[in-house]
Write a protein that holds these residues in place. Structure first.
Motif, PDB file in Angstrom:
ATOM      1  N   ARG A 177      -3.598   8.207  -9.786  1.00 25.74           N
ATOM      2  CA  ARG A 177      -3.174   9.577  -9.462  1.00 25.74           C
ATOM      3  C   ARG A 177      -4.357  10.509  -9.673  1.00 25.74           C
ATOM      4  O   ARG A 177      -4.973  10.515 -10.744  1.00 25.74           O
TER       5      ARG A 177
ATOM      6  N   PHE B 216       8.147   1.337  -5.870  1.00 25.53           N
ATOM      7  CA  PHE B 216       8.015   2.779  -6.066  1.00 25.53           C
ATOM      8  C   PHE B 216       9.216   3.492  -5.452  1.00 25.53           C
ATOM      9  O   PHE B 216       9.925   2.950  -4.606  1.00 25.53           O
TER      10      PHE B 216
ATOM     11  N   GLU C 116      -5.011   6.140 -14.109  1.00 27.95           N
ATOM     12  CA  GLU C 116      -4.420   4.904 -13.604  1.00 27.95           C
ATOM     13  C   GLU C 116      -3.190   4.568 -14.414  1.00 27.95           C
ATOM     14  O   GLU C 116      -3.131   4.789 -15.632  1.00 27.95           O
TER      15      GLU C 116
ATOM     16  N   ARG D  12       0.847  -1.193   0.000  1.00 26.65           N
ATOM     17  CA  ARG D  12       0.000   0.000   0.000  1.00 26.65           C
ATOM     18  C   ARG D  12       0.880   1.239   0.000  1.00 26.65           C
ATOM     19  O   ARG D  12       1.823   1.334   0.796  1.00 26.65           O
TER      20      ARG D  12
ATOM     21  N   VAL E  84      -1.689  10.156  -4.777  1.00 26.99           N
ATOM     22  CA  VAL E  84      -1.367   8.902  -5.459  1.00 26.99           C
ATOM     23  C   VAL E  84      -1.650   7.757  -4.497  1.00 26.99           C
ATOM     24  O   VAL E  84      -1.271   7.818  -3.318  1.00 26.99           O
ATOM     25  N   ARG E  85      -2.329   6.739  -5.000  1.00 31.72           N
ATOM     26  CA  ARG E  85      -2.492   5.489  -4.264  1.00 31.72           C
ATOM     27  C   ARG E  85      -1.975   4.368  -5.149  1.00 31.72           C
ATOM     28  O   ARG E  85      -2.315   4.319  -6.334  1.00 31.72           O
ATOM     29  N   GLY E  86      -1.163   3.480  -4.564  1.00 30.90           N
ATOM     30  CA  GLY E  86      -0.570   2.434  -5.378  1.00 30.90           C
ATOM     31  C   GLY E  86      -0.284   1.186  -4.587  1.00 30.90           C
ATOM     32  O   GLY E  86      -0.367   1.163  -3.351  1.00 30.90           O
TER      33      GLY E  86
ATOM     34  N   GLU F  62       0.299   5.576  -0.212  1.00 31.55           N
ATOM     35  CA  GLU F  62      -0.552   6.751  -0.367  1.00 31.55           C
ATOM     36  C   GLU F  62       0.317   7.984  -0.164  1.00 31.55           C
ATOM     37  O   GLU F  62       0.934   8.153   0.895  1.00 31.55           O
TER      38      GLU F  62
ATOM     39  N   THR G  80       0.992  -0.792  -9.740  1.00 32.63           N
ATOM     40  CA  THR G  80      -0.190  -0.113 -10.267  1.00 32.63           C
ATOM     41  C   THR G  80      -0.518   1.051  -9.342  1.00 32.63           C
ATOM     42  O   THR G  80      -0.349   0.950  -8.130  1.00 32.63           O
ATOM     43  N   TRP G  81      -0.979   2.159  -9.930  1.00 26.99           N
ATOM     44  CA  TRP G  81      -1.313   3.315  -9.110  1.00 26.99           C
ATOM     45  C   TRP G  81      -2.451   4.104  -9.753  1.00 26.99           C
ATOM     46  O   TRP G  81      -2.733   3.974 -10.943  1.00 26.99           O
TER      47      TRP G  81
END
Length: 203
Positions: free
Chosen positions: A82, A100, A92, A60, A70-72, A62, A79-80
């Protein structure tokens, strides 16, 4: 649970970029790092929340900066999603990468946990998705990491193992050194550890 403060600056001209106030800890599934960032004047500028599993893979992420988000996670590579400051548009992305990276020291610790290098390990290549300030724009980068040496330093709480990594950017050939003790970055380009209230957790 180490808590502390990093100062962040431009590694090329040493312009202050602000500070990152953090805490981190191992958990049942791996390791988690949470921080809030501030500008050089002390105004809130964003946040970091990164969790990795026991193999060092990001489960996870954030990030918040300048109202961007951004969450990925590790999924088919990484995968993320934005999201722009208005919250009306989300894009996406997906890249066949290992993890990351970005300006936060958390990413250096996470990569070191992912690679699990020893001084006998060869230079190891890693593909990363970097989220660049100030709008968290994604950029795919290739690096090579090598653990140059691990040294024990005497402290009041017993020996502290400090790992010295050499990190190379494969697109430019630029090399730099990163010093990590457990789950805390002691020094790296653009990063200085200013405060730490408890010893790092051992890797």
């Amino acid at each position: 649970m180490p808590r502390g403060r990093y100062s962040l600056y431009d590694p090329h001209d040493h312009t202050p970029l602000g500070e990152e106030h953090f805490h981190c800890a191992p958990g049942p599934s791996g390791w988690r790092y949470v921080a809030r960032t501030t500008t050089p004047s002390g105004e809130p500028s964003g946040s970091v929340d990164l969790a990795v599993d026991d193999l060092g893979r990001p489960i996870r992420l954030e990030l918040h900066a300048a109202d961007w988000q951004v969450r990925g996670a590790a999924l088919d590579g990484v995968t993320w999603v934005r999201t722009d400051p208005t919250g009306t548009h989300a894009t996406e992305g997906n890249v066949r990468a290992h993890a990351f990276t970005g300006t936060s020291p958390a990413f250096l610790v996470a990569i070191s946990r992912l690679l699990r290098l020893t001084p006998d390990s060869p230079e190891t290549r890693v593909r990363l998705v970097a989220f660049t300030d100030p709008v968290l724009a994604p950029l795919t980068v290739d690096q090579s990491w090598a653990l140059v040496k691990s040294e024990a330093h005497a402290t009041d709480n017993g020996p502290l193992i400090v790992d010295e990594y050499q990190v190379s950017a494969l697109d430019t050939g630029e090399r730099h050194t990163v010093h990590i003790a457990g789950d805390v970055v002691l020094a790296a380009p653009g990063i200085e550890l200013e405060e730490l209230d408890t010893p790092p957790n051992a890797r």
